[in-house]
Design an enzyme around this catalytic site. Structure first.
Site, mmCIF file in Angstrom:
data_model
loop_
_atom_site.group_PDB
_atom_site.id
_atom_site.type_symbol
_atom_site.label_atom_id
_atom_site.label_comp_id
_atom_site.label_asym_id
_atom_site.label_seq_id
_atom_site.Cartn_x
_atom_site.Cartn_y
_atom_site.Cartn_z
ATOM 1 N N GLU A 66 0.879 -1.172 0.000
ATOM 2 C CA GLU A 66 0.000 0.000 0.000
ATOM 3 C C GLU A 66 0.911 1.214 0.000
ATOM 4 O O GLU A 66 1.507 1.555 1.029
ATOM 5 C CB GLU A 66 -0.917 -0.012 1.229
ATOM 6 C CG GLU A 66 -1.835 -1.212 1.304
ATOM 7 C CD GLU A 66 -2.845 -1.274 0.172
ATOM 8 O OE1 GLU A 66 -3.062 -0.243 -0.483
ATOM 9 O OE2 GLU A 66 -3.403 -2.357 -0.062
ATOM 10 N N CYS A 118 -2.131 9.154 2.453
ATOM 11 C CA CYS A 118 -1.912 8.668 1.091
ATOM 12 C C CYS A 118 -3.146 8.870 0.224
ATOM 13 O O CYS A 118 -3.039 9.003 -0.997
ATOM 14 C CB CYS A 118 -1.491 7.204 1.099
ATOM 15 S SG CYS A 118 -2.646 6.101 1.940
#
Length: 529
Positions: A242, A276
């Site tokens: 990720e 993010c």
């Protein structure tokens, strides 16, 4: 929640500081190879027990953690504020709430997600039972980031544990939350050694990969993700990555500008932009571009940062904390300097407050792709705004990035919202909202392109930490299969008829295939070697 402190750190110690105050909170020692080996030995022993437990028994264990987190949420939020510089609401809303929500979701759905799945038999396998089973893998290594040190270690660890694995967490050395997991596990009565924490910097983190976990889950930067993947490849360890994002936020001229600007404001500056899935590139239809920019800049200037909080005021009135690491703050400053030098307008913020870690909410206009701030992940409280003319141009601009984590589309036209969302190269898309996919524990989380690979949360989060096994169960009968040896031209001709019947035109194929299958079986019995 007490942690071990060292007044005089040795050369092998890592210091953890409060980014708001600069105070050294504590230090921890780098692990030795023996420390890592002992952690894995405990993890492998625990795996033998966890893997043999029922899913219901594992759910009972995570319910203990849920109770602890709910009862200690204020204390946990304070820990996150001290180590990561978060404001109280960000710690509670974005770190703790979704962690509890995931636990609650899996209490209700984990058994269903991990139950054997029945798959309908094909005509060639009639009479047989077909299943998909989800099997535990072994000790899982979770390498978590500094921006959400609890959420992004806890949720993957819970997914891995529920799938039947033991877990070793390697937290970021900037925000290791030393002692938090140990206290939580001890006080809640959660299974001993099922989840362990090894505190290490990058200097010794390779030891954890060399010990060959069954899987690695990494959340962090693209560069480090590539290095971890390369290291894992030496041992053929599967990885879940990720990584970063450069999320586009598309506003059409029929959108509600008040809601869209509010969404951009929160999406860009929550957690000081260190997210993010945070908004980094806003694209606004040219007919409303100037109006939107003015509205966003005005609202950004009214966000309450630590320097604006009156002395003695309640910390819960803070809208945004400070940045967590000096190196990340400098990276954002470099992007802003580069943008300004190339003609961008910095409308709000743009410079840190004194020598603090506070960078006020920053809105940047007149940007293009020659600027670092428009092409590189920013990961701080700075957002760019650029115009577009047509739907096709908006999609092209949004997809013009190596990243593909999340995105959002803002429009009053529901069909356009769905149409544009489908064309965006991203793992998660919202229409008239941003990052709402992350708020649903049943939806998968993950990206495409340089934003990583794999998914967690929901059913995907449990299957990601499982060996997926296909099983066919046949009746215990003496007859051979029609397609087994011996081969012959007669059998080949009959098989050709089966193919023509099954996959050619027409309806009611199964009744027409059945007599052919019986002839194959008869032929196999007659010619059995």
């Amino acid at each position: 929640m007490d942690t071990v402190t060292t007044d005089k750190p040795t050369t092998n110690a890592v210091e953890v500081t409060n980014p708001r105050t600069g105070e050294v909170l504590y230090s921890f020692e780098e692990p030795s190879p023996a420390d890592v080996g002992a952690a894995y030995a405990r993890a492998r022993a625990a795996f033998e027990t966890i893997g043999s437990m029922s899913v219901r028994e594992r759910v009972a264990e995570i319910s203990k953690l849920k109770k602890y987190v709910v009862e200690h949420k204020d204390e946990l939020a304070k820990k996150l504020m001290d180590e990561a510089g978060k404001c109280f609401t960000d710690a509670m809303l974005i770190d703790l709430f979704p962690s509890i929500d995931v636990l609650d979701y899996y209490e209700k759905h984990a058994e269903q997600h991990l139950a054997d799945k029945v798959v309908r038999a094909t005509p060639m396998l009639l009479g047989k039972k077909c299943r998909i089973q989800y099997m535990p893998m072994g000790p899982v290594l979770v390498i978590s980031p500094w921006n959400y040190p609890f959420l992004l270690s806890f949720v993957p660890a819970i997914c891995a544990f529920l799938a039947g694995n033991s877990v070793i967490i390697k937290p970021a050395s900037d925000t290791p939350l030393h002692g938090l997991y140990e206290e939580m596990i001890e006080t809640s009565g959660f299974m001993k050694d099922a989840i362990q924490v090894v505190y290490a910097s990058r200097k010794t983190a390779d030891l954890l990969i060399d010990a060959r976990p069954a899987k690695i889950m990494f959340t962090g930067s693209v560069g480090v993700g590539r290095r971890i993947m390369a290291r894992a490849a030496e041992y053929l360890i599967p990885v879940e990555l990720e990584l970063g994002g450069k999320d586009p936020f598309i506003v059409f001229d029929d959108a509600d500008l008040g809601r869209a600007s509010d969404g951009a404001l929160w999406g860009a500056f929550a957690n000081a932009g260190q997210t993010c899935t945070g908004v980094e590139r806003v694209f606004v239809q040219d007919t409303i571009h100037d109006q939107f920019v003015e509205l966003l800049a005005d609202k950004a200037g009214r966000i309450v940062t630590p320097d604006k909080l009156p002395s003695g005021a309640d910390e819960r009135d803070l809208d945004m904390g400070c940045m967590t690491t000096e190196r990340q703050l400098k990276a954002v400053e470099r992007q802003l300097a580069d943008a300004a030098a190339k003609g961008a307008r910095i409308l709000t913020g743009g410079k840190r407050v004194g020598d603090t870690m506070i960078l006020p909410p920053t809105v940047v206009a007149d940007v293009d792709n020659t600027m670092m701030i428009q092409t590189e992940e920013t990961f701080g409280p700075a957002v760019t705004v650029a115009p577009f003319a047509t739907e096709d141009e908006a999609i092209r601009l949004a997809n013009d990035s190596p990243y593909g984590l999340s995105a959002s589309v803002w429009t009053g036209d529901a069909e356009r919202g769905k149409r544009v969302a489908r064309k965006l190269m991203a793992g998660m898309v919202c229409v008239n909202n941003h990052n709402a996919t992350g708020a649903h524990p049943g939806l998968p989380f993950g990206g495409v392109k340089d934003s990583g690979m794999g998914r967690y949360k929901g059913s995907h989060g449990l299957h990601s930490f499982s060996h997926i096994k296909a099983v066919v169960i046949d009746r215990n009968v003496a007859k051979p299969e029609g397609y087994w040896y011996p081969y012959s031209k007669e059998k080949t001709a009959l098989l050709s008829k089966v193919l023509d019947t099954l996959f050619g035109p027409g309806v009611l194929k199964l009744p027409r295939v059945a007599p052919l299958a019986l002839r194959l079986e008869s032929m196999a019995k007659k010619n059995r070697p």
